[in-house]
Enzyme design. Structure first.
Site, mmCIF file in Angstrom:
data_model
loop_
_atom_site.group_PDB
_atom_site.id
_atom_site.type_symbol
_atom_site.label_atom_id
_atom_site.label_comp_id
_atom_site.label_asym_id
_atom_site.label_seq_id
_atom_site.Cartn_x
_atom_site.Cartn_y
_atom_site.Cartn_z
ATOM 1 N N HIS A 162 0.944 -96.811 -27.230
ATOM 2 C CA HIS A 162 1.170 -98.265 -27.354
ATOM 3 C C HIS A 162 2.320 -98.550 -28.331
ATOM 4 O O HIS A 162 2.361 -99.624 -28.949
ATOM 5 C CB HIS A 162 -0.085 -98.991 -27.842
ATOM 6 C CG HIS A 162 -1.280 -98.803 -26.967
ATOM 7 N ND1 HIS A 162 -1.639 -99.707 -25.977
ATOM 8 C CD2 HIS A 162 -2.203 -97.803 -26.921
ATOM 9 C CE1 HIS A 162 -2.733 -99.276 -25.374
ATOM 10 N NE2 HIS A 162 -3.096 -98.125 -25.923
ATOM 11 N N SER A 292 31.159 -98.349 -30.028
ATOM 12 C CA SER A 292 31.451 -99.766 -30.239
ATOM 13 C C SER A 292 32.937 -99.953 -30.433
ATOM 14 O O SER A 292 33.614 -99.109 -31.038
ATOM 15 C CB SER A 292 30.699 -100.284 -31.468
ATOM 16 O OG SER A 292 31.113 -101.598 -31.780
ATOM 17 N N LYS A 298 29.833 -95.901 -34.742
ATOM 18 C CA LYS A 298 28.618 -96.110 -33.965
ATOM 19 C C LYS A 298 28.610 -95.179 -32.753
ATOM 20 O O LYS A 298 29.611 -95.022 -32.059
ATOM 21 C CB LYS A 298 28.526 -97.562 -33.502
ATOM 22 C CG LYS A 298 27.169 -97.949 -32.925
ATOM 23 C CD LYS A 298 27.090 -99.460 -32.709
ATOM 24 C CE LYS A 298 25.699 -99.908 -32.324
ATOM 25 N NZ LYS A 298 25.292 -99.427 -31.015
ATOM 26 N N GLU A 305 21.228 -94.114 -21.039
ATOM 27 C CA GLU A 305 21.442 -95.463 -20.511
ATOM 28 C C GLU A 305 21.898 -95.421 -19.057
ATOM 29 O O GLU A 305 21.468 -96.243 -18.228
ATOM 30 C CB GLU A 305 22.465 -96.207 -21.370
ATOM 31 C CG GLU A 305 21.920 -96.599 -22.742
ATOM 32 C CD GLU A 305 22.976 -97.197 -23.646
ATOM 33 O OE1 GLU A 305 24.165 -97.260 -23.226
ATOM 34 O OE2 GLU A 305 22.625 -97.605 -24.764
#
Length: 438
Positions: A162, A292, A298, A305
């Site tokens: 969860h 980025s 970054k 993805e």
């Protein structure tokens, strides 16, 4: 584009279906060519077609099968639902390549109908792509995940259910689970292929075999098997094979399940790699590119993805395939181009995404062992191991106090009278992750 090889029927279809600008997949063109080539050879063997004409047709069909004339198949994928337009396109192109005296219908299409040729080409394109592209990629990913499972077998970490802290597991156990997901996917996909390999060729217009020799389809299947190494079989029932595309729907369903598995795996990897300072930071994923255009340094989980996006597309494709498969009428399913577009597309992008996940992500993953140890130590769910010694209610009181005060679980437990020997025995994280010595 090279010199135009198609004829009037193709031109009409181009004018009639200006829908998407997307043509039939090259893998489907390949199999239209191979079927036509070997149909000519079979008809020559049966004494129905002049051997010289047959050889010219076969040579032309083989060239189409090798992808030498893909630009001669310009008809939109959203076309007449039987694929008649693309079958006529193939007949015209091959007849032109074969030369003088070769008729697209009388010779190239001898013993055939769009209604049995086009779906046969779709089945064989799917069988080909799954056998020689997708399944090998899945096997390699399974091996890579299993290798990481062995590498990380002693890395204890906090389990999570969860999205909340749970009792410890090992990182190796998680990766072993991922490997098993892929293995199940291999079994599911492979389990459909015997039915996908059953093709309706020889049924001609409605499954009766009108206008074809009774030995034609067996000869063509034998020639195609010898050429490609694929297991190509006659249909269990000719009328079922002509009227329905159920086995393609079944394959799509197996692909959907595998896509769901990939989504879970990729999502977990992205979450465990989140950070580096304010996320979980449990995994170091390979750094592939700047993350980025404005934030220096970054790094994003780009491969997970991509995989997640591919999985979503495959699920969507499956819905369209399911609807198309359900809409056959009487002796023919007339949504075959839609099925072909989505099924062959799903196979292609799943194979590519699987290879990317293997080669550009899983192979380079490193475990942040100190972070895993920190999280395993921090999870209050380790109090579960105290239940057999002090009972659920007392263990719950200890957890509540530790959570409220921010103090270590062990410290609170000692304060509440739990003996250190019990804590040493119960709160061994490696033992909790492997309670039966697995």
């Amino acid at each position: 584009m090279s010199e135009q090889l198609w004829g009037g029927e193709t031109t009409k279809a181009i004018e009639n279906f200006p829908v998407s600008g997307e043509t039939i997949p090259p893998s489907l063109v390949k199999w239209l060519g191979l079927i036509k080539a070997n149909a000519a050879r079979a008809n020559a063997e049966l004494g129905l077609l002049d051997s010289g004409v047959a050889e010219r047709i076969a040579t032309a069909g083989d060239a189409v099968g090798r992808g030498e004339h893909d630009d001669q198949f310009p008809i939109d994928i959203f076309q007449t639902g039987s694929g008649t337009s693309s079958n006529m396109n193939a007949n015209e192109v091959i007849a032109t390549l074969a030369g003088e005296g070769v008729h697209p219908n009388d010779h190239v299409n001898m013993g055939q109908s769009s209604n049995d040729v086009f779906p046969s080409a779709v089945h064989l394109a799917a069988l080909d792509q799954v056998t020689y592209d997708l399944l090998p990629a899945m096997e390699q990913l399974a091996v890579a995940l299993e290798s990481k499972a062995e590498e990380f077998r002693d890395v204890v970490k906090a389990g999570r259910t969860h999205l909340m802290d749970a009792v410890p597991v090992t990182l190796g156990q998680e990766f072993g689970g991922y490997g098993s997901q892929v293995r199940h996917g291999i079994d599911r996909v492979r389990g459909t292929l015997a039915r996908v390999g059953q093709i309706p060729l020889g049924g001609t217009a409605t499954g009766t075999g009108l206008n074809t020799h009774p030995d034609f389809s067996a000869k063509v299947r034998g020639l195609l098997e010898a050429e490609t190494g694929l297991a190509i079989a006659p249909p269990h029932d000719r009328f079922e094979a002509q009227a329905n595309r159920d086995s393609l729907v079944e394959l799509s369903g197996a692909l959907k399940v595998y896509a769901v598995s990939l989504n879970k795996i990729a999502n977990d990897l992205a979450l465990m790699g989140s950070g580096p300072r304010t996320g979980l930071a449990e995994l170091h994923l390979p750094e592939l590119q700047k993350g980025s255009s404005i934030m220096p340094g970054k790094v994003n989980p780009v491969i997970p993805e991509v995989v997640i996006q591919v999985a979503a597309q495959v699920v969507g494709n499956d819905m369209a395939i399911t609807m198309a498969g359900s809409q056959g009428q009487f002796e023919l399913n007339v949504r075959v181009p839609l099925i072909a577009r989505n099924l062959l597309g799903s196979i292609r992008i799943l194979a590519s995404a699987t290879r990317l996940l293997d080669e550009k992500c899983v192979a380079g993953i490193e475990a942040n062992r100190p972070q895993h140890e920190k999280h395993a130590e921090a999870t209050l769910a380790t109090a579960t191991a105290l239940n057999p010694y002090i009972g659920y209610d007392k263990a719950a009181d200890i957890v509540k106090e530790a959570a409220a005060s921010g103090r270590p679980l062990r410290e609170v437990a000692i304060e509440k009278g739990v003996e250190e020997e019990i804590l040493d025995e119960a709160l061994d994280h490696h033992k909790m992750a492997n309670p039966h010595g697995a």
